[in-house]
Design an enzyme around this catalytic site. Sequence first.
Site, PDB file in Angstrom:
ATOM      1  N   LEU A 132       0.847  -1.199   0.000  1.00  0.00           N
ATOM      2  CA  LEU A 132       0.000   0.000   0.000  1.00  0.00           C
ATOM      3  C   LEU A 132       0.878   1.242   0.000  1.00  0.00           C
ATOM      4  O   LEU A 132       1.629   1.492   0.944  1.00  0.00           O
ATOM      5  CB  LEU A 132      -0.901   0.001   1.234  1.00  0.00           C
ATOM      6  CG  LEU A 132      -1.912   1.147   1.329  1.00  0.00           C
ATOM      7  CD1 LEU A 132      -2.993   0.993   0.276  1.00  0.00           C
ATOM      8  CD2 LEU A 132      -2.533   1.207   2.722  1.00  0.00           C
ATOM      9  N   HIS A 236       6.818   2.300  11.415  1.00  0.00           N
ATOM     10  CA  HIS A 236       7.426   3.551  10.955  1.00  0.00           C
ATOM     11  C   HIS A 236       6.451   4.694  11.249  1.00  0.00           C
ATOM     12  O   HIS A 236       5.235   4.507  11.231  1.00  0.00           O
ATOM     13  CB  HIS A 236       7.688   3.446   9.450  1.00  0.00           C
ATOM     14  CG  HIS A 236       8.505   4.558   8.874  1.00  0.00           C
ATOM     15  ND1 HIS A 236       7.979   5.799   8.589  1.00  0.00           N
ATOM     16  CD2 HIS A 236       9.817   4.609   8.517  1.00  0.00           C
ATOM     17  CE1 HIS A 236       8.925   6.560   8.074  1.00  0.00           C
ATOM     18  NE2 HIS A 236      10.043   5.877   8.027  1.00  0.00           N
TER      19      HIS A 236
END
Length: 343
Positions: A132, A236
């Site tokens: 994605l 992240h």
Amino acid sequence: MSVSEDLWRVRAARADDLPAILALARLTGGGFTNLPPDEAALGRRLDWSLASFGRDQDVPHNELYLLVLEQVATGRIAGTAMLFSRVGSEWPFYSYKIGTLKQTSRELGRNFSIQFLSLTSDYDGASEVGGLFLHPDCRSGGLGRLLARARYLFIARHRARFGRRMIAELRGVMDEAGNSPFWDALGRQFFGLSFPEADEFNAVNGNQFIADLMPKHPIYTALLPEAARAAIGQPHVKGRAALAMLEAEGFRFDNYVDIFDGGPTVCADIDALKGVREAQETVLTGLADSAGEDAAPRLIASGQLAEFQAFVAPLNLEGDRLPASIAAPLGLSVGTRITHAPC
């Protein structure tokens, strides 16, 4: 009929999308194993996807379905998303499982809980959502949600092509130069590669080299530097929104992390995923000049395999009608079978 520039759709990737997909891959900043900024590697993935869409057997084997986000009026490609029907079919799908060992010292009168990482292939056979990525200029207006959730309507329309469990891996903690504290403390010691080098090698050649060189014994996290320990199971900073969407869909973290950067792997029962569970099928009975007062925005999908497309539009649930200004550019007409779910 003019097409509004606000009309976007997610569709199956085609062979001529490669340049646009490569341009997106070059914007990722590293750590996206499924979207390497390498034309040959991306070309192989696209060929794999085209073959998967063309496969006529409705059982999960080793398919990749690559989807792209397209602005209908201009043909601009602004995002990618992927589904893997069955991981671990060619070589094991490796993860680290976080475990805890409890020990007691009578002499010291103390109890100790020691965290460790074990190399596993527990997710072999599961399906996976991944890849994605959305262009930075398009990260507003619900396009990321459309791109992410379109995958679940694809599953709903092709349920037999996927397994019982679905996983998703999230990119782990990295610095601005693309280095991973988890990899630097652990993987680099056994492979002699920086994280960007190992990540690129994995993206292009696969991860069999992990089985060849990674230690098979548990790793005690107390022996790792603080920065590496802090990264275990953390996404992240740019992946936190993606994690929130996955959790809202029904995914949960079950103490499995990525072997490269320590990012979290989340898992769910496919049939319990919100987008699959709430999907409904119907047939368009009419088109209208406008949405009408009773219409509500819905995530809608039509077409099978290579003809699949998904978009958001107001759907009149009482009469299963769409605005003609949306249906016409997407090739929909009275009698088209659609799948829809709440946005």
